[in-house]
Design an enzyme around this catalytic site. Structure first.
Site, PDB file in Angstrom:
ATOM      1  N   LYS A  87       0.854  -1.197   0.000  1.00 36.89           N
ATOM      2  CA  LYS A  87       0.000   0.000   0.000  1.00 36.89           C
ATOM      3  C   LYS A  87       0.886   1.241   0.000  1.00 36.89           C
ATOM      4  CE  LYS A  87      -4.264   1.149   2.405  1.00 36.89           C
ATOM      5  NZ  LYS A  87      -4.910   1.092   3.724  1.00 36.89           N
TER       6      LYS A  87
HETATM    7  C1  E4P Z   1      -8.174   1.570   4.098  1.00 31.78           C
HETATM    8  O1  E4P Z   1      -7.480   1.201   3.199  1.00 31.78           O
HETATM    9  C2  E4P Z   1      -8.050   2.910   4.710  1.00 31.78           C
HETATM   10  O2  E4P Z   1      -6.805   3.067   5.286  1.00 31.78           O
HETATM   11  C3  E4P Z   1      -9.164   3.103   5.703  1.00 31.78           C
HETATM   12  O3  E4P Z   1     -10.350   2.639   5.106  1.00 31.78           O
HETATM   13  C4  E4P Z   1      -9.304   4.505   6.231  1.00 31.78           C
HETATM   14  O4  E4P Z   1     -10.502   4.595   6.943  1.00 31.78           O
HETATM   15  P1  E4P Z   1     -10.840   5.815   7.931  1.00 31.78           P
HETATM   16  O5  E4P Z   1     -11.081   7.031   7.106  1.00 31.78           O
HETATM   17  O6  E4P Z   1     -12.068   5.359   8.655  1.00 31.78           O
HETATM   18  O7  E4P Z   1      -9.640   5.988   8.833  1.00 31.78           O
END
Ligand code: E4P
Length: 218
Positions: A87
């Protein structure tokens, strides 16, 4: 539409996996910190532990923000387990790193996407997934689901293979909207997924079926 669970909590990952509907997991540094996982070796071991629970892709995020650091970390993370998807944040060095890692057959998830232009650059660099954050857009009065629709339309129009991974999903209604908007994947908290099961007519219908059965069979 595929379901990923958006957590680093092993109990929740196991619960979703036991349900038989889980296609993968996404994590981020904040989710790892929430579980108290610290230190590079412990973090890497935690990713391996997650991979051993689920059958699908597991996103592991780089911490470096420069190109050299990102590709070094990306290669190390990818070497941990075949299910790891690296990622990478949607910044200039990140786009370059995605292009480089794609050339090495390492799969990537471009994160922190908030516009169609960012998604286009990530897809052109060869990202396996782009992660538009719908909840965080909604939080500032911008249409998160509209962005999913825009990116899904763009990818389909131009034939990109990159999958739209709706992230920052906050509740069950977001999941239903992601289906309509054409997301390939939604990464969700466990309670948003189990929320799909809830319907009062299911509960009352089951209660009646069991009561009628018991009238004749008790
Ligand atoms: C997933 O890949 C993201 O990091 C995550 O969904 C972020 O979510 P949030 O905005 O609730 O922190």
């Amino acid at each position: 539409m595929k379901f990923f669970i958006d957590t680093a909590n092993l109990d929740q990952i196991k619960e979703a996996q036991d349900l038989g509907i889980l296609d993968g997991v996404t994590t981020n540094p904040s989710l790892m910190a929430k579980e108290g996982i610290k230190g590079v070796n412990n973090i890497k071991q935690h990713y391996v532990n997650i991979c051993e629970i689920v059958d699908g892709d597991v996103s592991a995020e780089v911490i470096a923000t420069d190109f050299e650091g990102m590709i070094k970390e990306g290669e190390e993370l990818a070497a941990l387990h075949p299910q790891i998807v690296v990622k990478i944040p949607c910044i200039k060095a990140g786009i370059k790193a995605i292009k480089y890692l794609t050339g090495k057959n390492i799969r990537t998830n471009c994160t922190l996407i908030f516009s169609a232009g960012q998604a286009l650059l990530a897809a052109k660099a060869g990202a396996t997934y782009v992660s538009p954050f719908i909840g965080r857009l909604d939080d500032i009065g911008t249409d998160g689901i509209g962005l999913i629709e825009q990116i899904a339309g763009m990818f389909s129009r131009y034939g990109f293979e990159t999958e739209v991974l709706a992230a920052s999903v906050r509740h069950t209604m977001h999941i239903l909207q992601c289906i309509e908007a054409g997301a390939d994947v939604a990464t969700c908290p466990l309670n948003a997924i189990t929320g799909l099961l809830k319907h009062p007519l299911t509960d009352s219908g089951l209660e009646t079926f069991l009561a009628d059965y018991n009238k004749l069979n008790s």
